[in-house]
Motif scaffolding. Structure first.
Motif, PDB file in Angstrom:
ATOM      1  N   ALA A 194       0.848  -1.200   0.000  1.00  0.00           N
ATOM      2  CA  ALA A 194       0.000   0.000   0.000  1.00  0.00           C
ATOM      3  C   ALA A 194       0.874   1.237   0.000  1.00  0.00           C
ATOM      4  O   ALA A 194       1.633   1.466   0.942  1.00  0.00           O
ATOM      5  N   GLY A 195       0.788   2.025  -1.056  1.00  0.00           N
ATOM      6  CA  GLY A 195       1.482   3.304  -1.112  1.00  0.00           C
ATOM      7  C   GLY A 195       2.989   3.212  -0.978  1.00  0.00           C
ATOM      8  O   GLY A 195       3.588   4.025  -0.273  1.00  0.00           O
ATOM      9  N   GLY A 196       3.627   2.233  -1.598  1.00  0.00           N
ATOM     10  CA  GLY A 196       5.078   2.113  -1.544  1.00  0.00           C
ATOM     11  C   GLY A 196       5.613   1.416  -0.305  1.00  0.00           C
ATOM     12  O   GLY A 196       6.815   1.358  -0.088  1.00  0.00           O
ATOM     13  N   ARG A 197       4.737   0.908   0.517  1.00  0.00           N
ATOM     14  CA  ARG A 197       5.166   0.170   1.712  1.00  0.00           C
ATOM     15  C   ARG A 197       4.308  -1.082   1.829  1.00  0.00           C
ATOM     16  O   ARG A 197       3.356  -1.261   1.091  1.00  0.00           O
ATOM     17  N   THR A 198       4.640  -1.936   2.745  1.00  0.00           N
ATOM     18  CA  THR A 198       3.862  -3.148   2.970  1.00  0.00           C
ATOM     19  C   THR A 198       3.218  -3.073   4.337  1.00  0.00           C
ATOM     20  O   THR A 198       3.897  -2.907   5.347  1.00  0.00           O
ATOM     21  N   ASP A 199       1.880  -3.157   4.343  1.00  0.00           N
ATOM     22  CA  ASP A 199       1.135  -3.186   5.601  1.00  0.00           C
ATOM     23  C   ASP A 199       0.866  -4.630   5.987  1.00  0.00           C
ATOM     24  O   ASP A 199       0.519  -5.452   5.133  1.00  0.00           O
ATOM     25  N   THR A 200       1.015  -4.943   7.255  1.00  0.00           N
ATOM     26  CA  THR A 200       0.684  -6.266   7.764  1.00  0.00           C
ATOM     27  C   THR A 200      -0.643  -6.165   8.497  1.00  0.00           C
ATOM     28  O   THR A 200      -0.772  -5.412   9.461  1.00  0.00           O
ATOM     29  N   LEU A 201      -1.624  -6.923   8.002  1.00  0.00           N
ATOM     30  CA  LEU A 201      -2.970  -6.881   8.566  1.00  0.00           C
ATOM     31  C   LEU A 201      -3.313  -8.225   9.196  1.00  0.00           C
ATOM     32  O   LEU A 201      -2.962  -9.271   8.658  1.00  0.00           O
ATOM     33  N   PRO A 202      -4.035  -8.216  10.320  1.00  0.00           N
ATOM     34  CA  PRO A 202      -4.473  -9.484  10.897  1.00  0.00           C
ATOM     35  C   PRO A 202      -5.553 -10.129  10.029  1.00  0.00           C
ATOM     36  O   PRO A 202      -6.415  -9.449   9.490  1.00  0.00           O
ATOM     37  N   PRO A 259     -16.683  -1.037  16.101  1.00  0.00           N
ATOM     38  CA  PRO A 259     -15.836  -0.150  15.296  1.00  0.00           C
ATOM     39  C   PRO A 259     -14.904  -0.898  14.341  1.00  0.00           C
ATOM     40  O   PRO A 259     -14.255  -0.280  13.509  1.00  0.00           O
ATOM     41  N   ARG A 260     -14.853  -2.207  14.443  1.00  0.00           N
ATOM     42  CA  ARG A 260     -13.954  -2.997  13.596  1.00  0.00           C
ATOM     43  C   ARG A 260     -14.607  -3.320  12.257  1.00  0.00           C
ATOM     44  O   ARG A 260     -15.804  -3.597  12.189  1.00  0.00           O
ATOM     45  N   ARG A 261     -13.798  -3.287  11.181  1.00  0.00           N
ATOM     46  CA  ARG A 261     -14.264  -3.612   9.843  1.00  0.00           C
ATOM     47  C   ARG A 261     -13.391  -4.726   9.277  1.00  0.00           C
ATOM     48  O   ARG A 261     -12.178  -4.707   9.444  1.00  0.00           O
ATOM     49  N   PHE A 262     -14.035  -5.676   8.596  1.00  0.00           N
ATOM     50  CA  PHE A 262     -13.351  -6.823   8.028  1.00  0.00           C
ATOM     51  C   PHE A 262     -13.664  -6.907   6.540  1.00  0.00           C
ATOM     52  O   PHE A 262     -14.831  -7.028   6.160  1.00  0.00           O
ATOM     53  N   ALA A 263     -12.629  -6.834   5.703  1.00  0.00           N
ATOM     54  CA  ALA A 263     -12.798  -6.987   4.258  1.00  0.00           C
ATOM     55  C   ALA A 263     -12.873  -8.471   3.939  1.00  0.00           C
ATOM     56  O   ALA A 263     -11.994  -9.242   4.335  1.00  0.00           O
ATOM     57  N   ILE A 264     -13.913  -8.877   3.233  1.00  0.00           N
ATOM     58  CA  ILE A 264     -14.063 -10.277   2.852  1.00  0.00           C
ATOM     59  C   ILE A 264     -13.173 -10.533   1.640  1.00  0.00           C
ATOM     60  O   ILE A 264     -13.301  -9.889   0.613  1.00  0.00           O
ATOM     61  N   ARG A 265     -12.252 -11.475   1.767  1.00  0.00           N
ATOM     62  CA  ARG A 265     -11.344 -11.825   0.663  1.00  0.00           C
ATOM     63  C   ARG A 265     -11.796 -13.078  -0.073  1.00  0.00           C
ATOM     64  O   ARG A 265     -11.570 -13.218  -1.258  1.00  0.00           O
ATOM     65  N   ALA A 266     -12.426 -14.010   0.638  1.00  0.00           N
ATOM     66  CA  ALA A 266     -12.922 -15.242   0.009  1.00  0.00           C
ATOM     67  C   ALA A 266     -14.030 -15.820   0.879  1.00  0.00           C
ATOM     68  O   ALA A 266     -14.060 -15.608   2.092  1.00  0.00           O
ATOM     69  N   VAL A 267     -14.946 -16.538   0.237  1.00  0.00           N
ATOM     70  CA  VAL A 267     -16.040 -17.213   0.934  1.00  0.00           C
ATOM     71  C   VAL A 267     -16.008 -18.672   0.508  1.00  0.00           C
ATOM     72  O   VAL A 267     -16.010 -18.976  -0.683  1.00  0.00           O
ATOM     73  N   THR A 268     -15.943 -19.565   1.500  1.00  0.00           N
ATOM     74  CA  THR A 268     -15.906 -21.000   1.201  1.00  0.00           C
ATOM     75  C   THR A 268     -16.970 -21.733   1.996  1.00  0.00           C
ATOM     76  O   THR A 268     -17.427 -21.265   3.034  1.00  0.00           O
ATOM     77  N   GLU A 288      -8.696  -7.715   8.743  1.00  0.00           N
ATOM     78  CA  GLU A 288      -9.169  -6.573   9.505  1.00  0.00           C
ATOM     79  C   GLU A 288      -8.595  -5.294   8.895  1.00  0.00           C
ATOM     80  O   GLU A 288      -7.399  -5.179   8.658  1.00  0.00           O
ATOM     81  N   LEU A 289      -9.474  -4.360   8.617  1.00  0.00           N
ATOM     82  CA  LEU A 289      -9.064  -3.096   8.015  1.00  0.00           C
ATOM     83  C   LEU A 289      -8.608  -2.126   9.098  1.00  0.00           C
ATOM     84  O   LEU A 289      -9.153  -2.127  10.213  1.00  0.00           O
ATOM     85  N   PRO A 290      -7.625  -1.272   8.787  1.00  0.00           N
ATOM     86  CA  PRO A 290      -7.225  -0.259   9.770  1.00  0.00           C
ATOM     87  C   PRO A 290      -8.408   0.674  10.046  1.00  0.00           C
ATOM     88  O   PRO A 290      -9.200   0.957   9.152  1.00  0.00           O
ATOM     89  N   ARG A 291      -8.485   1.140  11.265  1.00  0.00           N
ATOM     90  CA  ARG A 291      -9.578   2.050  11.618  1.00  0.00           C
ATOM     91  C   ARG A 291      -9.374   3.398  10.969  1.00  0.00           C
ATOM     92  O   ARG A 291      -8.293   3.941  10.961  1.00  0.00           O
ATOM     93  N   GLU A 292     -10.458   3.909  10.408  1.00  0.00           N
ATOM     94  CA  GLU A 292     -10.412   5.212   9.733  1.00  0.00           C
ATOM     95  C   GLU A 292     -10.685   6.315  10.733  1.00  0.00           C
ATOM     96  O   GLU A 292     -11.453   6.151  11.670  1.00  0.00           O
TER      97      GLU A 292
END
Length: 117
Positions: free
Chosen positions: A56-64, A86-95, A110-114
């Motif tokens: 992300a933006g020239g760096r690597t973010d580590t997300l849980p 307040p937590r948001r989770f991006a769905i990457r796959a559904v099985t 888990e997405l970083p809090r905005e």
């Protein structure tokens, strides 16, 4: 009496999630503005699944990363996200874990809090 089962018991699904659906509107410059609209309330179980590196933006973010087990539903896809307070989770796959059509496992990040100050 104990029995073996591959799906989460009803009591384990005590976490409240809100399914958020994307709503895209033209931005007037050829692109779109995406916002998320709250949908139905779902009950599920959450379990850690490690860490995910995302460039992300020239760096690597580590997300849980997590696995969220929900009751099966047909309208769930990776364009949506799940919210728990307040937590948001991006769905990457559904099985589907066992082919019976009873449960779904959402592989999420888990997405970083905005707006944190």
């Amino acid at each position: 009496m104990a029995f073996s089962s591959s799906h989460a018991s009803l009591g384990a699904r005590r976490r409240r999630f809100v399914l958020e659906r994307p709503l895209e509107e033209p931005d007037g410059f050829g692109g779109v503005l995406r916002r998320y609209v709250a949908g139905p309330v779902l009950w599920g179980a959450i379990a850690p699944a490690g860490l995910v590196d995302r460039p992300a933006g020239g760096r690597t973010d580590t997300l849980p990363a997590y696995r969220i087990t929900l009751r099966s539903r047909a309208d769930l896809d990776p364009t949506m996200r799940l919210a728990a307070g307040p937590r948001r989770f991006a769905i990457r796959a559904v099985t589907e874990p066992d082919g019976r059509g009873r449960d779904l496992i959402c592989h999420v990040e888990e997405l970083p809090r905005e707006g944190r100050s």
